[in-house]
Design a protein around this motif. Structure first.
Motif, short mmCIF file in Angstrom:
data_model
loop_
_atom_site.label_atom_id
_atom_site.label_comp_id
_atom_site.label_asym_id
_atom_site.label_seq_id
_atom_site.Cartn_x
_atom_site.Cartn_y
_atom_site.Cartn_z
N LEU A 85 0.83 -1.21 0.00
CA LEU A 85 0.00 0.00 0.00
C LEU A 85 0.86 1.26 0.00
CD1 LEU A 85 -2.95 1.06 0.23
CD2 LEU A 85 -2.61 1.11 2.70
N LEU A 86 1.98 1.23 0.75
CA LEU A 86 2.82 2.42 0.88
C LEU A 86 3.91 2.50 -0.18
CD1 LEU A 86 3.21 2.45 4.78
CD2 LEU A 86 1.68 3.84 3.39
N ALA A 87 4.42 1.35 -0.63
CA ALA A 87 5.51 1.36 -1.60
C ALA A 87 5.01 1.28 -3.04
CB ALA A 87 6.47 0.21 -1.32
N GLY A 88 3.79 0.79 -3.24
CA GLY A 88 3.27 0.64 -4.58
C GLY A 88 3.16 1.94 -5.37
N PRO A 89 2.54 2.98 -4.81
CA PRO A 89 2.42 4.23 -5.56
C PRO A 89 3.74 4.83 -6.01
CG PRO A 89 0.89 4.22 -3.73
CD PRO A 89 1.74 3.00 -3.57
N PRO A 90 4.80 4.86 -5.17
CA PRO A 90 6.09 5.36 -5.68
C PRO A 90 6.64 4.52 -6.83
CG PRO A 90 6.09 5.38 -3.28
CD PRO A 90 4.86 4.64 -3.71
N LEU A 91 6.47 3.20 -6.76
CA LEU A 91 6.97 2.34 -7.84
C LEU A 91 6.22 2.62 -9.14
CD1 LEU A 91 7.37 -1.07 -5.96
CD2 LEU A 91 9.16 0.55 -6.61
N ILE A 92 4.92 2.82 -9.04
CA ILE A 92 4.14 3.18 -10.23
C ILE A 92 4.62 4.53 -10.77
CG2 ILE A 92 1.84 3.74 -11.10
CD1 ILE A 92 2.31 0.77 -10.50
N GLY A 93 4.96 5.44 -9.85
CA GLY A 93 5.48 6.74 -10.26
C GLY A 93 6.80 6.63 -11.00
N PHE A 94 7.68 5.76 -10.53
CA PHE A 94 8.96 5.57 -11.21
C PHE A 94 8.74 5.00 -12.61
CE2 PHE A 94 10.86 4.87 -6.76
CZ PHE A 94 11.13 6.23 -6.64
N VAL A 147 0.24 6.17 -18.75
CA VAL A 147 -0.61 5.10 -19.26
C VAL A 147 -0.01 3.74 -18.94
CG1 VAL A 147 -1.57 4.05 -21.34
CG2 VAL A 147 -1.59 6.53 -21.10
N TRP A 148 1.30 3.60 -19.16
CA TRP A 148 1.96 2.34 -18.84
C TRP A 148 1.99 2.11 -17.32
CZ3 TRP A 148 2.55 -1.47 -22.00
CH2 TRP A 148 2.70 -1.23 -23.37
N GLY A 149 2.12 3.18 -16.57
CA GLY A 149 2.08 3.05 -15.12
C GLY A 149 0.73 2.51 -14.66
N MET A 150 -0.36 3.04 -15.22
CA MET A 150 -1.69 2.56 -14.87
C MET A 150 -1.94 1.15 -15.41
SD MET A 150 -3.00 4.91 -12.99
CE MET A 150 -4.77 4.79 -12.96
N ALA A 151 -1.30 0.83 -16.55
CA ALA A 151 -1.40 -0.53 -17.07
C ALA A 151 -0.78 -1.53 -16.09
CB ALA A 151 -0.71 -0.64 -18.43
N ALA A 152 0.30 -1.12 -15.43
CA ALA A 152 0.91 -1.97 -14.41
C ALA A 152 -0.06 -2.19 -13.24
CB ALA A 152 2.21 -1.35 -13.91
N VAL A 153 -0.88 -1.20 -12.94
CA VAL A 153 -1.89 -1.35 -11.89
C VAL A 153 -2.92 -2.41 -12.30
CG1 VAL A 153 -3.69 -0.18 -10.56
CG2 VAL A 153 -1.58 1.03 -11.14
N ALA A 154 -3.33 -2.38 -13.56
CA ALA A 154 -4.27 -3.39 -14.05
C ALA A 154 -3.66 -4.79 -13.98
CB ALA A 154 -4.69 -3.07 -15.48
#
Length: 422
Positions: free
Chosen positions: A359-368, A376-383
């Motif tokens: 929960l805490l480390a996921g958003p920074p990793l998506i940001g990187f 778009v690719w960052g959000m694709a990683a979320v999917a």
């Protein structure tokens, strides 16, 4: 009469445990809402602020051995009360932090407190379901979101009255104290500590049998089972998706979907509202369809909805996709927590630590990832992360669907009828 007493006991315990969930959401959102003020007061750069947030995640991840030991020694009830009070005091410590190094220590300690309360309150929720044979965990998790909402409203009101962070955090600490005191009387009794689980036996053979569970527990502690690791994987993927949607949905609407500044905040609003609604009704779904099916179908719905939003583009598809994500991912953490609690306190502590870290480390990793490619690719990683929840959940031995709430009420009615005839 007996049915009424059982129902009242369940409701009192449910409200008490819900107060703990509310405390955690309220405490977390309280300091998160005042990050701009803390950044200005401590004169922090963006990188230093990011490290401050990461310190909380580090503390939560490192708390796993401590949480497991305290759960065995104190029991979930005592650990929940102590950690809730500890988190309230940390708000005052953060407001009074004179410099950046002290703030880092406070945030690391906050992560430890979050890890402790997270495990303790979920253990209480799982024990409530087991004792009364009724689903309740999803509604308990909904109160976490309600606590976050309450903290946001309080932050807005206090900011309008005064710019003092210390005053705001002082009021928040009082509210945390009141919620903890409200919860204390009706929480479920502490589990018996492992060290006291066996009384002196009458003969050596009995003593050897009494020592066997402790030896087995130590062995389980040294090497988590494969099922526990699959639970941890499902929890990490689920919390990464949940956290990333909270942090990146508004930016996606603004920069990719070309939403106006007025519409951009609707991203997190849609996700949050759908998650609260889903958690309010998810216990009924769990009773009817079973935890495993709810997790698998929900995670696939979340992944498909977000993928549709990314492929279609535009504001409306994005909001539809975000709604699917909130609806589908909402029940993942409650169900996995219940499954982990059935494996024991060590499994629950490990899965909770992995979930908090995600929960805490996921958003920074998506940001990187978004910085190196695109959002778009960052959000694709979320999917993809949401879809991996379904893969992990297929490896978990979920209990079969059973109308536990209906069965409990039917049994109670039968007992009343028998007593009436007698």
């Amino acid at each position: 009469m007996q049915r009424s007493l059982v129902r009242d006991e369940f409701r009192r315990a449910q409200l008490a445990i819900a107060a703990l969930f509310c405390v955690l959401g309220f405490q977390y959102a309280t300091w998160a809402a005042r990050l701009p003020a803390l950044k200005s007061r401590l004169d922090l750069s963006e990188a230093e602020l990011g490290l401050l947030l990461m310190a909380c995640g580090v503390g939560a991840a490192a708390s796993f051995p401590l949480v497991a030991a305290l759960t065995r020694r104190w029991g979930s009830r005592r650990l929940a009360l102590v950690s809730a009070l500890f988190l309230g005091v940390l708000l005052l410590a953060l407001a009074a932090a004179p410099n950046y190094p002290v703030a880092l220590v406070v945030m690391c300690a906050d992560g430890v407190g979050v890890g402790c309360l997270n495990v303790a309150m979920n253990a209480q929720g799982a024990a409530l379901e087991a004792r009364h044979e009724r689903t309740a965990m999803s509604q308990l998790h909904a109160t976490f979101s309600a606590g976050s909402l309450g903290a946001a409203l309080l932050a807005s009101g206090m900011s309008a009255l005064s710019s003092s962070v210390a005053l705001h955090f002082g009021v928040a600490t009082v509210l945390v104290l009141l919620l903890t005191l409200f919860a204390q009387p009706a929480l479920l009794p502490d589990e018996k500590p492992a060290a006291a689980a066996a009384e002196p036996a009458a003969d050596p053979a009995a003593e050897q049998d009494a020592d066997a569970p402790r030896k087995k527990a130590k062995k389980a502690w040294s090497l988590p089972s494969r099922v526990t690791l699959w639970m941890g994987g499902a929890m990490v993927c689920g919390t990464v998706a949940e956290g990333a949607m909270n942090d990146w949905s508004a930016l996606y609407l603004k920069e990719v979907a070309d939403a106006s500044a007025r519409l951009a905040p609707l991203g997190i609003a849609v996700v949050s509202v759908m998650m609260v609604l889903a958690r309010l009704f998810a216990d009924g779904w769990r009773t009817r369809f079973g935890d495993g099916r709810v997790v698998r179908v929900g995670s696939l719905l979340a992944a498909a909805g977000l993928a549709f939003a990314l492929l279609a583009g535009g504001v409306v598809p994005a909001l539809i996709g975000f709604a699917c994500m909130g609806l589908g991912i909402a029940a993942v953490t409650p169900c996995v927590y219940v499954a982990a609690a059935r494996q024991g306190s060590e499994a629950l502590a490990l899965v909770a630590a992995m979930g908090t870290t995600g929960l805490l480390a996921g958003p920074p990793l998506i940001g990187f990832l978004a910085h190196g490619t695109s959002l778009v690719w960052g959000m694709a990683a979320v999917a993809v992360s949401a879809s991996l929840v379904s893969v992990c959940s297929a490896r978990i031995g979920w209990p079969k669907a059973a109308a536990r709430g209906a069965d409990a009420e039917t049994d109670a009615e039968a007992e009343v009828e028998v007593e009436a005839k007698a």
